[in-house]
Design a protein around this motif. Structure first.
Motif, PDB file in Angstrom:
ATOM      1  N   TRP A  37       0.825  -1.205   0.000  1.00 34.63           N
ATOM      2  CA  TRP A  37       0.000   0.000   0.000  1.00 34.63           C
ATOM      3  C   TRP A  37       0.860   1.257   0.000  1.00 34.63           C
ATOM      4  N   ILE A  38       1.919   1.254   0.784  1.00 36.24           N
ATOM      5  CA  ILE A  38       2.795   2.431   0.835  1.00 36.24           C
ATOM      6  C   ILE A  38       3.469   2.653  -0.510  1.00 36.24           C
ATOM      7  N   LEU A  39       3.916   1.574  -1.156  1.00 36.17           N
ATOM      8  CA  LEU A  39       4.535   1.718  -2.474  1.00 36.17           C
ATOM      9  C   LEU A  39       3.542   2.238  -3.506  1.00 36.17           C
ATOM     10  N   VAL A  40       2.309   1.743  -3.461  1.00 31.50           N
ATOM     11  CA  VAL A  40       1.274   2.229  -4.381  1.00 31.50           C
ATOM     12  C   VAL A  40       1.022   3.712  -4.147  1.00 31.50           C
ATOM     13  N   LEU A  41       0.942   4.119  -2.884  1.00 26.93           N
ATOM     14  CA  LEU A  41       0.699   5.532  -2.572  1.00 26.93           C
ATOM     15  C   LEU A  41       1.862   6.419  -3.012  1.00 26.93           C
ATOM     16  N   LEU A  42       3.080   5.902  -2.932  1.00 22.85           N
ATOM     17  CA  LEU A  42       4.242   6.703  -3.325  1.00 22.85           C
ATOM     18  C   LEU A  42       4.404   6.804  -4.841  1.00 22.85           C
ATOM     19  N   PHE A  43       4.203   5.689  -5.535  1.00 21.88           N
ATOM     20  CA  PHE A  43       4.454   5.668  -6.979  1.00 21.88           C
ATOM     21  C   PHE A  43       3.257   6.115  -7.815  1.00 21.88           C
ATOM     22  N   PHE A  44       2.058   5.962  -7.282  1.00 21.20           N
ATOM     23  CA  PHE A  44       0.840   6.375  -7.987  1.00 21.20           C
ATOM     24  C   PHE A  44      -0.021   7.201  -7.029  1.00 21.20           C
ATOM     25  N   PRO A  45       0.385   8.428  -6.715  1.00 22.61           N
ATOM     26  CA  PRO A  45      -0.285   9.175  -5.650  1.00 22.61           C
ATOM     27  C   PRO A  45      -1.780   9.386  -5.878  1.00 22.61           C
ATOM     28  N   LEU A  46      -2.194   9.787  -7.045  1.00 22.31           N
ATOM     29  CA  LEU A  46      -3.611  10.071  -7.266  1.00 22.31           C
ATOM     30  C   LEU A  46      -4.432   8.791  -7.291  1.00 22.31           C
TER      31      LEU A  46
END
Length: 59
Positions: A37-46
């Motif tokens: 989840w953290i990686l998704v939030l960092l790499f694909f913020p929107l």
């Protein structure tokens, strides 16, 4: 005028993403799920933030 508004919106967006990352880190989800989840939030913020709001760890 445009730079100030864009900067303010960018700052607000950054605060929201950081808040989401903190919520993920404090959740009861497993370690791998938190990392993903953290990686998704960092790499694909929107898109990551929208998906996290809909499907992310609750509680």
């Amino acid at each position: 005028m445009g730079i100030e508004v864009g900067g303010l919106l960018g700052l607000i967006w950054l605060i929201i993403v950081i808040w989401a990352i903190v919520k993920v880190a404090k959740s009861s989800a497993g370690g791998l799920a938190k990392l993903l989840w953290i990686l998704v939030l960092l790499f694909f913020p929107l898109i990551g933030l929208i998906i996290w709001f809909l499907l992310g760890p609750k509680g």
